[in-house]
Design a protein around this motif. Structure first.
Motif, PDB file in Angstrom:
ATOM      1  N   VAL A 185       9.512  -7.123  -6.371  1.00  0.00           N
ATOM      2  CA  VAL A 185      10.490  -6.046  -6.224  1.00  0.00           C
ATOM      3  C   VAL A 185       9.926  -4.923  -5.368  1.00  0.00           C
ATOM      4  CG1 VAL A 185      11.492  -6.605  -8.469  1.00  0.00           C
ATOM      5  CG2 VAL A 185       9.735  -4.822  -8.303  1.00  0.00           C
ATOM      6  N   LEU A 186      10.848  -4.218  -4.735  1.00  0.00           N
ATOM      7  CA  LEU A 186      10.573  -2.944  -4.064  1.00  0.00           C
ATOM      8  C   LEU A 186      11.347  -1.875  -4.815  1.00  0.00           C
ATOM      9  CD1 LEU A 186      11.053  -4.076  -0.330  1.00  0.00           C
ATOM     10  CD2 LEU A 186       8.914  -3.965  -1.632  1.00  0.00           C
ATOM     11  N   THR A 187      10.801  -0.690  -4.881  1.00  0.00           N
ATOM     12  CA  THR A 187      11.464   0.393  -5.608  1.00  0.00           C
ATOM     13  C   THR A 187      11.593   1.618  -4.713  1.00  0.00           C
ATOM     14  OG1 THR A 187       9.316   1.132  -6.482  1.00  0.00           O
ATOM     15  CG2 THR A 187      10.619  -0.379  -7.856  1.00  0.00           C
ATOM     16  N   LEU A 188      12.494   2.499  -5.125  1.00  0.00           N
ATOM     17  CA  LEU A 188      12.679   3.765  -4.423  1.00  0.00           C
ATOM     18  C   LEU A 188      11.760   4.837  -5.031  1.00  0.00           C
ATOM     19  CD1 LEU A 188      16.585   3.851  -4.160  1.00  0.00           C
ATOM     20  CD2 LEU A 188      14.972   3.288  -2.335  1.00  0.00           C
ATOM     21  N   ASP A 189      11.277   5.697  -4.177  1.00  0.00           N
ATOM     22  CA  ASP A 189      10.480   6.825  -4.641  1.00  0.00           C
ATOM     23  C   ASP A 189      11.334   7.661  -5.600  1.00  0.00           C
ATOM     24  OD1 ASP A 189       8.203   8.402  -4.739  1.00  0.00           O
ATOM     25  OD2 ASP A 189       8.975   9.739  -3.185  1.00  0.00           O
ATOM     26  N   LEU A 239      15.723   4.014   6.027  1.00  0.00           N
ATOM     27  CA  LEU A 239      16.003   2.684   6.545  1.00  0.00           C
ATOM     28  C   LEU A 239      14.837   2.130   7.356  1.00  0.00           C
ATOM     29  CD1 LEU A 239      19.738   3.218   7.614  1.00  0.00           C
ATOM     30  CD2 LEU A 239      18.900   2.026   5.596  1.00  0.00           C
ATOM     31  N   THR A 240      14.184   2.991   8.137  1.00  0.00           N
ATOM     32  CA  THR A 240      13.041   2.540   8.943  1.00  0.00           C
ATOM     33  C   THR A 240      11.890   2.107   8.053  1.00  0.00           C
ATOM     34  OG1 THR A 240      13.689   4.024  10.739  1.00  0.00           O
ATOM     35  CG2 THR A 240      11.427   3.188  10.743  1.00  0.00           C
ATOM     36  N   ASN A 241      11.575   2.936   7.059  1.00  0.00           N
ATOM     37  CA  ASN A 241      10.475   2.596   6.149  1.00  0.00           C
ATOM     38  C   ASN A 241      10.776   1.334   5.361  1.00  0.00           C
ATOM     39  OD1 ASN A 241       9.108   4.853   7.024  1.00  0.00           O
ATOM     40  ND2 ASN A 241       9.773   6.141   5.306  1.00  0.00           N
ATOM     41  N   LEU A 242      12.026   1.202   4.926  1.00  0.00           N
ATOM     42  CA  LEU A 242      12.399   0.037   4.131  1.00  0.00           C
ATOM     43  C   LEU A 242      12.314  -1.237   4.969  1.00  0.00           C
ATOM     44  CD1 LEU A 242      13.473  -1.138   1.481  1.00  0.00           C
ATOM     45  CD2 LEU A 242      15.799  -0.674   2.297  1.00  0.00           C
ATOM     46  N   ALA A 243      12.826  -1.210   6.204  1.00  0.00           N
ATOM     47  CA  ALA A 243      12.785  -2.394   7.070  1.00  0.00           C
ATOM     48  C   ALA A 243      11.351  -2.828   7.327  1.00  0.00           C
ATOM     49  CB  ALA A 243      13.520  -2.121   8.374  1.00  0.00           C
ATOM     50  N   GLY A 244      10.456  -1.855   7.582  1.00  0.00           N
ATOM     51  CA  GLY A 244       9.054  -2.205   7.815  1.00  0.00           C
ATOM     52  C   GLY A 244       8.404  -2.802   6.591  1.00  0.00           C
ATOM     53  N   LEU A 245       8.710  -2.240   5.419  1.00  0.00           N
ATOM     54  CA  LEU A 245       8.116  -2.741   4.195  1.00  0.00           C
ATOM     55  C   LEU A 245       8.597  -4.165   3.892  1.00  0.00           C
ATOM     56  CD1 LEU A 245       6.272  -2.055   1.824  1.00  0.00           C
ATOM     57  CD2 LEU A 245       8.252  -1.048   0.665  1.00  0.00           C
ATOM     58  N   VAL A 246       9.863  -4.420   4.114  1.00  0.00           N
ATOM     59  CA  VAL A 246      10.419  -5.759   3.868  1.00  0.00           C
ATOM     60  C   VAL A 246       9.760  -6.778   4.790  1.00  0.00           C
ATOM     61  CG1 VAL A 246      12.501  -7.168   4.057  1.00  0.00           C
ATOM     62  CG2 VAL A 246      12.611  -4.937   2.952  1.00  0.00           C
ATOM     63  N   THR A 247       9.558  -6.386   6.049  1.00  0.00           N
ATOM     64  CA  THR A 247       8.928  -7.307   7.001  1.00  0.00           C
ATOM     65  C   THR A 247       7.504  -7.664   6.578  1.00  0.00           C
ATOM     66  OG1 THR A 247      10.264  -6.411   8.804  1.00  0.00           O
ATOM     67  CG2 THR A 247       8.281  -7.633   9.406  1.00  0.00           C
ATOM     68  N   GLN A 279       7.075   9.246   4.165  1.00  0.00           N
ATOM     69  CA  GLN A 279       6.171   8.280   4.775  1.00  0.00           C
ATOM     70  C   GLN A 279       6.277   6.987   3.992  1.00  0.00           C
ATOM     71  OE1 GLN A 279       2.175   9.709   4.402  1.00  0.00           O
ATOM     72  NE2 GLN A 279       2.186   9.767   2.177  1.00  0.00           N
ATOM     73  N   ARG A 280       6.029   5.889   4.687  1.00  0.00           N
ATOM     74  CA  ARG A 280       6.133   4.587   4.035  1.00  0.00           C
ATOM     75  C   ARG A 280       4.857   4.301   3.277  1.00  0.00           C
ATOM     76  NH1 ARG A 280       4.714  -0.376   5.788  1.00  0.00           N
ATOM     77  NH2 ARG A 280       4.452   0.329   7.937  1.00  0.00           N
ATOM     78  N   LEU A 281       5.005   4.040   1.999  1.00  0.00           N
ATOM     79  CA  LEU A 281       3.841   3.732   1.168  1.00  0.00           C
ATOM     80  C   LEU A 281       3.422   2.286   1.402  1.00  0.00           C
ATOM     81  CD1 LEU A 281       4.894   5.505  -2.139  1.00  0.00           C
ATOM     82  CD2 LEU A 281       3.621   6.429  -0.208  1.00  0.00           C
ATOM     83  N   SER A 282       2.147   2.032   1.444  1.00  0.00           N
ATOM     84  CA  SER A 282       1.638   0.687   1.708  1.00  0.00           C
ATOM     85  C   SER A 282       2.023  -0.238   0.568  1.00  0.00           C
ATOM     86  CB  SER A 282       0.111   0.716   1.846  1.00  0.00           C
ATOM     87  OG  SER A 282      -0.255   1.531   2.944  1.00  0.00           O
ATOM     88  N   PRO A 283       2.359  -1.475   0.891  1.00  0.00           N
ATOM     89  CA  PRO A 283       2.715  -2.426  -0.160  1.00  0.00           C
ATOM     90  C   PRO A 283       1.522  -2.783  -1.003  1.00  0.00           C
ATOM     91  CG  PRO A 283       2.567  -3.542   1.955  1.00  0.00           C
ATOM     92  CD  PRO A 283       2.436  -2.077   2.237  1.00  0.00           C
TER      93      PRO A 283
END
Length: 683
Positions: free
Chosen positions: A577-581, A612-620, A676-680
């Motif tokens: 899963v991915l979650t929202l801050d 949306l940018t952070n989410l797309a990068g994290l999903v990839t 900022q996008r948090l590292s997976p």
């Protein structure tokens, strides 16, 4: 019931009576009646062959030919017996022997010979040859017709029942022409038998008259020979009618009207030929000694007929009928049918037609048919038939997937190749490309290198599988659009057969079909199968008592489905899963705004873009580790979040915390925010 029983026994009893006629003498009066019946029935058969629209409408014709031929031969035997025993065979034969040929033996023999030549040399031989060729061509065309039926069935153009009827007609047509090939031999044999029987009667009558009756040579010839000629003429007239009927039935092509109407319509549809024929007939009048009146009448009739034809250009309809295809009329019904848009279509370039040709090993239509079953099993909807056709406007090697007449996807499938998917394809010759569904690196390689590619660790897929997989992905992505109001009605009726109370409680008392359709479409748009309609309808029935808004109804349906929501994303009972801050989740909750299509998120543009940018990068990044993540959030936010991210990351499912059931382990792969996008986790 009595009439049906009489119909069943009529023909068998008649055949038995014909056999009896061969051995039992008949009175002259009975013979007259049977001869008249024979001529009348032969005329009836001839008229039927002229008025049928297609040969199969008179499928019993070969059997009729056999029965009437046997009946006519039985009459010949009975007549011969009476002539030789009594010197009299009834008024019909006597009249044909004296009145029809003027009492002249020479005239009778000449007329009889001419009738035999017409029947045996011209009509019977021609009809036999046409029947033989027709049987051969029909048998040769059977595989192609069967393939055409299968193609229409797989494309959804016809139903199973219609396909069964058409297959039966194909087999019946082959059986008919095969039987006609044999029946023409009966007609030919009948003509030969008529010559032999007449010669036997002539010799036998002369022998009986001279040897038994004591007649002089001249009296025996005058009496018995004229009766034999009369018997031959009486037999040859119905035989000639039956031969003509045989020729007509085997040369009859399928038309929309009877033969007389077709012939007159097609001959009189052109002005120029009528005028040429008319002036040619009038031109013959200038020949010295030629009678003027007959040619003036014939030429004038042609010219008068030409005035009834508007022009030679007005004959396309006749040409279409002559070719076996009736020109369609511009009726509102036909025009309405032509402008209807196919919900789902597959267009192939000219060089890809081999994919749908079974003779070339093409099984694309069968795979598309199986695909519809799989979609019904996975999504719970009945996908519309896929209209497969060729499109000469497409570039070579190209296929296009159409949705309601609009192209939504396109790909290539080079002939003679297979698609190799993998990371180590550099040593293989071919055309680099990307797999059309998941965008994986791939290469179109020659089909003969398939084994080599598999040994190198690549996944090899044939062209039909690539197209079918691409089509399945398009149908899955647009399943909501493909679910129409009629489909909802059909699905509702299916549920009503097994759970009538559930349906009666829900519609139309609480929700209309349109409102149910919106809920089901939203579920499909979110990647949720609607197979379990009973649970969905029960949940909607409970929630509809408090609200008819779309989002609450959809959430109620999703909650009722339980573990089925998360099941497609589980890997070994583990859900990634991915979650929202949390601060972002609170901001989204505060920015919710109601609308006709459900709640929407009203974040400022910068925050929305960053999210949306952070989410797309994290999903990839997560997908690069061969994982399939889902985004989870609060139930009241789930629908709005899905609407926000779906256009950018369409493959990412959005679940609420309440839907994480059925997973033995939930593993967090990262948290997304706007700053900022948090590292997976585990990166």
């Amino acid at each position: 019931m009595a009439l049906k029983r009489l119909t069943q026994l009529g023909v068998p009893v008649g055949i038995v009576m014909i056999v009896v006629m061969l051995v039992v003498p008949l009175p002259a009066m009975v013979l007259d009646l049977l001869i008249a019946t024979n001529i009348t029935v032969a005329l009836l058969v001839l008229m039927v062959t002229m008025f049928v629209h297609r040969p199969l409408d008179f499928a019993s014709f070969p059997a009729v030919v056999l029965v009437l031929t046997l009946f006519r031969l039985a009459l010949n035997v009975s007549a011969t017996r009476l002539v030789l025993l009594d010197g009299y065979a009834g008024k019909v034969i006597d009249t044909f022997g004296h009145f029809v040929v003027g009492g002249s033996l020479i005239v009778g023999l000449i007329v009889f010979a001419i009738l035999l030549v017409i029947q045996f040399v011209v009509i019977t031989n021609g009809a036999g040859r046409v029947a033989e060729v027709g049987a051969r061509f029909t048998l040769d065309a059977m595989p192609g017709k069967q393939m055409a039926i299968d193609a229409d069935l797989n494309s959804g153009l016809i139903t199973e029942e219609q396909a069964r009827i058409r297959r039966t007609e194909v087999h019946a047509e082959a059986d008919f022409y095969g039987a006609m090939d044999g029946a023409s031999k009966f007609v030919k044999g009948d003509a030969i038998a008529a010559v032999i029987i007449t010669l036997v009667n002539l010799l036998g009558g002369f022998a009986v008259g001279v040897g038994q009756k004591g007649m002089s040579f001249g009296e025996a010839i005058t009496h018995y020979s004229l009766l034999s000629i009369g018997d031959g003429l009486v037999s040859q007239i119905p035989a000639l009618l039956l031969s003509v009927g045989t020729g007509l039935i085997v040369t009859r092509s399928v038309g929309e009207a009877d033969m007389g109407s077709d012939i007159l319509k097609q001959i009189t549809s052109y002005r120029t030929p009528l005028r040429v024929a008319g002036f040619a007939a009038l031109g013959l009048c200038v020949i010295p000694g030629m009678p003027k009146l007959p040619f003036i009448l014939a030429g004038g009739a042609m010219l008068l007929a030409s005035t009834r034809v508007t022009s030679d250009e007005a004959a396309p309809e006749a040409e279409a009928v002559a070719g076996g295809v009736a020109a369609p009329a511009d009726t509102p019904e036909l025009l309405a049918a032509e402008i209807q848009v196919d919900p789902l279509g597959l267009e192939l370039s000219a060089d890809l037609i081999d994919l749908v040709d079974p003779s070339s090993g093409g099984d694309l239509l069968e795979r598309v048919k199986s695909l519809r079953r799989k979609i019904a099993s996975d999504l719970g909807i009945v996908a519309p038939p896929v209209r497969t056709r060729d499109n000469l406007q497409l570039p070579s090697r190209t296929y296009a997937i159409m949705l309601f007449g609009i192209e939504v996807a396109r790909g290539v499938a080079p002939p003679g190749t297979v698609l190799a998917i993998g990371e180590f394809l550099g040593s293989l010759p071919g055309e680099p490309t990307q797999e059309p569904v998941f965008g994986l690196d791939a290469k179109w390689i020659p089909a003969e290198l398939r084994s080599q590619a598999e040994l190198s660790g690549a996944t090899v897929v044939d062209r039909a599988s690539v197209i079918t997989t691409h089509l399945a992905e398009v149908v899955t992505q647009h399943a909501a659009r493909l679910l129409g109001r009629e489909d909802v009605r059909m699905l509702t009726d299916v549920v009503k057969r097994t759970h009538p109370v559930v349906v009666e409680e829900l519609t139309p008392a609480q929700l209309s079909l349109g409102e149910i359709q919106r809920v089901l479409q939203q579920l499909l748009d979110e990647g949720v199968s609607i197979r379990d309609l009973v649970r969905i309808f029960e949940a909607l029935s409970l929630r509809a008592t408090r609200t008819k808004e779309l989002d609450p109804l959809v959430e109620a349906a999703r909650l009722a489905l339980g573990p089925a929501i998360a099941a497609p994303y589980l890997v070994d009972k583990v859900l990634h899963v991915l979650t929202l801050d949390p601060p972002l989740e609170q901001r989204i909750l505060e920015s919710l705004r109601p609308s006709e299509l459900g709640h929407s998120i009203a974040l400022d543009p910068e925050s929305s873009q960053a999210l949306l940018t952070n989410l797309a990068g994290l999903v990839t990044e997560v997908e690069n580790r061969n994982l399939r993540p889902v985004l989870v959030c609060a139930p009241q936010l789930r629908a709005a979040v899905h609407r926000l991210i779906h256009p950018i990351v369409p493959r990412l499912a959005v679940l609420s915390y309440q839907e994480l059931v059925g997973a033995e382990q939930i593993r967090s792969e990262g948290t997304v925010g706007t700053e900022q996008r948090l590292s997976p986790v585990g990166a």
